[in-house]
Design an enzyme around this catalytic site. Structure first.
Site, PDB file in Angstrom:
ATOM      1  CG  HIS A   1       0.405   8.797  -6.532  1.00  0.00           C
ATOM      2  ND1 HIS A   1      -0.582   9.389  -6.025  1.00  0.00           N
ATOM      3  CD2 HIS A   1       0.396   9.487  -8.153  1.00  0.00           C
ATOM      4  CE1 HIS A   1      -1.462  10.047  -6.931  1.00  0.00           C
ATOM      5  NE2 HIS A   1      -0.969  10.094  -8.053  1.00  0.00           N
TER       6      HIS A   1
ATOM      7  CG  HIS B   1      -1.686   1.156   1.562  1.00  0.00           C
ATOM      8  ND1 HIS B   1      -3.100   1.189   0.819  1.00  0.00           N
ATOM      9  CD2 HIS B   1      -1.574   2.576   1.629  1.00  0.00           C
ATOM     10  CE1 HIS B   1      -3.665   2.491   1.206  1.00  0.00           C
ATOM     11  NE2 HIS B   1      -2.676   3.283   1.682  1.00  0.00           N
ATOM     12  CD  GLU B   2       1.584   3.520   3.470  1.00  0.00           C
ATOM     13  OE1 GLU B   2       1.742   4.855   3.132  1.00  0.00           O
ATOM     14  OE2 GLU B   2       0.383   3.553   4.187  1.00  0.00           O
TER      15      GLU B   2
ATOM     16  CG  HIS C   1       0.270   6.188  -0.733  1.00  0.00           C
ATOM     17  ND1 HIS C   1      -0.774   6.756  -1.391  1.00  0.00           N
ATOM     18  CD2 HIS C   1      -0.222   5.767   0.451  1.00  0.00           C
ATOM     19  CE1 HIS C   1      -1.776   6.669  -0.666  1.00  0.00           C
ATOM     20  NE2 HIS C   1      -1.569   5.775   0.350  1.00  0.00           N
TER      21      HIS C   1
HETATM   22 ZN   LIG Z   1      -2.790   5.324   1.913  1.00  0.00          ZN
END
Ligand SMILES: [Zn+2]
Length: 694
Positions: free
Chosen positions: A485, A478-479, A482
């Site tokens: 991104h 998940h991290e 990010h």
């Molecule tokens: Zn998040």
């Protein structure tokens, strides 16, 4: 020459103000001490104020370059000093840093209010905005102008002088309250631990006990074993400890954070924050803070948010209630003569899962060594986006546990540096997050980003590698989503970089990336036993994947309840929640919250919505993004290859690299060719009845 050498004290150099002679001009953490920050902030505030004044009073006619681009260029020092400072505040603080944080948050509000409410500056922006169609702007420039105008407008730049004055006071108070809220929470988490004697370890795995010993050592209690209130630690304990009395202790301490009636109590802080938010929304012409906040989001209105949450709530609650009955039955079968309590849920759910799916987290952990999962996250990015990772040992870091990788683009050129700070420690706040020390941008020669992931995984003890739980592995991906991104960002203007998107869009790149982590293709390759190197056995893999949908009623209920409460806090009059605990109870009753489930975040520990404004009335964002991520991964499934190059290219171009340079809805439709299908989320969580096989 035989002059007497006179020792003159070298002029004190503040490393935050000097040019950084480090690899890729990274912050020289070893040279930076707390006393460097205040003087650096003073200089940064002054520089920025002067730059903004020059833009405001520029005698030439406002144009895009001398106003909007000039604003993008301003405040470089402030951005640089802030990034280093807030990294330390969150990931490696100490009393000196926290004291400075209090002062800085106030100074920050005092610095920004006069800029964001500067009528002359706003006049220039508004004029450009009015004439935007005739300025010959690129798509990204048009988006930047719209975002800039919206930001100033929403900050109160168009208000009367009297209203602005009040707004500035509110901003200062909110800044201080948000800081107090997070300091209190950190304080309650640092203060508490439960010592585990030899007799207190029933049900706990060897690796858990090893972690508990490492945690004790970290707090200067070498030789002992303790449980702390770090989420993954406390939750693992609740899942595995056979000692009902100790589970109750840990559960109560965990859910009481910020609500202990001590110096760290957050109840009054919450009341004050809500009253001030309501007042500011009204000054800006909105009936409630939620209406104000959501106007600038994909969801647009509180009603749209409530619709989504309620659509998920009903089937999730029904599933949780059915699960509850099953857990109660399991207790009875074991001869237990008590009613399922909140501190029992995880424990019996885990037992039930072991019985039903013949699977427990402990069996898979040896296959989820941290290093292997990092490798897996990197490999997926290589296959999807062509970027590669090489560890560097020469980049300064803020703690010896931090690791750094150089990221190289498919063209062989430097793309980013990626910092991974994975282990829990007392100086770190709880949770997991991505942030940056520098954002990507292409103005004036451009800069490559410095991206950070921070997690709170338990360290392996005695030289053993850290082993992740399935939830931890998911958090890592998940991290890292990010992180991608930020790393893949390819925009011109800094304020549109990477994760500078709507909050209800920002969880798409992160949650979407989680999908690769639980794919057999990925697990078979990277989930290898940390001692023997043998791959995850087929049978265990199958049971693991089947077990993923287990207990989703509980997980959905604990999340949605928090999201609904966030919405209620910000749609009802602030006067309704003057007694925070009573408000919480009444709202939970209204939605029929199962008594055996606690919210994921109770109000006094809900840092997402009270440590700052970012997720205020925005906690639903995870679920809003999940509608998209569940649907988005379908594009790869439909292509028949989870690394399908054409789909990956669209994902890169439309989602991961475009930052805030395009409207998020348009970005999604460009990637998927249509709007997301809402049911994908329920299906992913196993909350829809599967259609009968034809
Ligand atoms: Zn998040």
């Amino acid at each position: 020459m035989s002059e007497t050498a006179e020792t003159t004290a070298a002029p004190e150099v503040n490393p935050l103000l000097a040019a950084w002679q480090t690899p890729h001009q990274t912050p020289p953490f070893a040279e930076i001490t707390p006393e460097h920050f205040m003087p650096a902030f003073e200089r940064a505030f002054a520089d920025h104020a002067a730059e903004v004044a020059a833009i405001t009073h520029d005698p030439s006619t406002p144009d895009f370059d001398n106003t909007v681009t000039a604003l993008e260029r301003s405040g470089k020092l402030l951005t640089k000093v802030s990034a280093v400072f807030y990294d330390l505040v969150s990931a490696h603080s100490n009393p000196a840093i926290l004291a400075i944080d209090k002062e800085v948050s106030l100074r920050m509000a005092r610095h920004w209010s006069p800029i964001m409410m500067n009528a002359v500056l706003f006049g220039r922006i508004a004029l450009l905005h009015e004439n935007r169609a005739s300025l010959g702007l690129t798509g990204e420039q048009m988006r930047l102008l719209e975002r800039t105008y919206t930001r100033f407008h929403r900050a109160g730049a168009g208000l009367t002088e009297e209203a602005k004055k009040r707004m500035a006071e509110i901003n200062e108070q909110l800044a201080q309250l948000g800081t107090s809220f997070s300091h209190h929470l950190l304080g309650d988490e640092q203060d508490w631990f439960l010592e585990l004697g030899e007799d207190d370890r029933a049900g706990l795995s060897d690796s858990f006990v090893a972690t508990a010993k490492a945690a004790a050592e970290e707090r200067g209690m070498a030789g002992k074993a303790i449980v702390t209130l770090s989420r993954s630690f406390a939750e693992t304990f609740l899942k595995s400890s056979a000692r009902r009395d100790l589970r109750e202790k840990v559960y109560k301490a965990f859910t009481a954070r910020g609500d202990n009636g001590n110096a760290n109590d957050n109840n009054e802080v919450v009341v004050e924050i809500l009253a001030l938010r309501e007042e500011s929304a009204k000054l800006l012409g909105f009936p409630t803070f939620a209406a104000y906040r959501l106007e600038d989001s994909m969801a647009k209105t509180p009603e749209a948010v409530r619709d989504l949450l309620e659509r998920v709530w009903t089937p999730a609650r029904a599933r949780a209630l059915a699960d509850r009955d099953e857990l109660q039955q399991l207790i009875a079968e074991e001869g237990g003569n008590f009613q399922l309590a909140p501190w029992d849920w995880r424990y019996y759910a885990e037992k039930l899962r072991q019985a039903k799916a013949n699977f427990d987290d402990g069996a898979i952990k040896p296959y989820l060594a941290l290093d292997h999962m990092i490798e897996a996250a990197f490999d997926c990015a290589t296959r999807l986006f062509g970027i590669t990772f090489a560890e560097r040992k020469d980049v300064p870091i803020w703690h010896p546990d931090v690791r750094v990788w150089e990221v190289t683009g498919p063209d062989g050129r430097h793309k980013a540096l990626f910092y991974g700070d994975y282990f829990a420690r007392p100086s770190k706040r709880s949770g997991a997050w991505m942030t940056s020390l520098r954002d990507q941008q292409k103005l004036d020669g451009g800069t490559a980003p410095l991206i950070i992931n921070v997690c709170n995984f338990a360290k392996g003890a005695d030289g053993e590698p850290a082993l992740l739980s399935p939830d931890d592995a998911r958090t890592l991906f998940h991290e890292f989503g990010h992180g991608l991104h930020g790393m893949l960002s390819n925009v011109v203007y800094p304020s549109l970089s990477g994760t500078s998107v709507f909050t209800d869009f920002v969880e798409l790149p992160s949650q979407l990336y989680e999908h690769w982590q639980e794919r057999p293709e990925v697990l078979q390759k990277f989930a290898r036993h940390y001692q023997t190197g043998e791959p995850l056995p087929e049978d265990l893999l199958r049971r693991f994947l089947a077990a993923r949908k287990f207990n989703q009623g509980f997980a959905t209920v604990e999340f949605v309840a928090s999201a609904l409460l966030d919405l209620e806090f910000h749609t009802q009059p602030a006067s309704a929640s003057r007694n925070v605990r009573a408000f919480e109870q009444a709202e939970l009753k209204k939605i029929g919250m199962p008594e055996e489930i606690a919210m994921r975040h109770r109000p006094t520990q809900f840092g997402h919505i009270f440590s700052g404004d970012h997720y205020a009335s925005g906690y639903y964002s995870y679920m809003w993004s999940e509608v998209m991520d569940a649907d988005a991964f379908g594009a790869f499934e439909e292509a028949g290859d989870i690394f399908d190059p054409a789909t990956a290219k669209r994902l890169h171009d439309d989602i991961y690299s475009s930052g805030g340079s395009v409207d998020p809805e348009a970005a999604y439709v460009a990637f998927r060719g249509r709007e997301p299908e809402a049911d994908a989320l329920l299906r992913r969580r196993g909350l829809l009845e599967e259609p009968a096989a034809a």
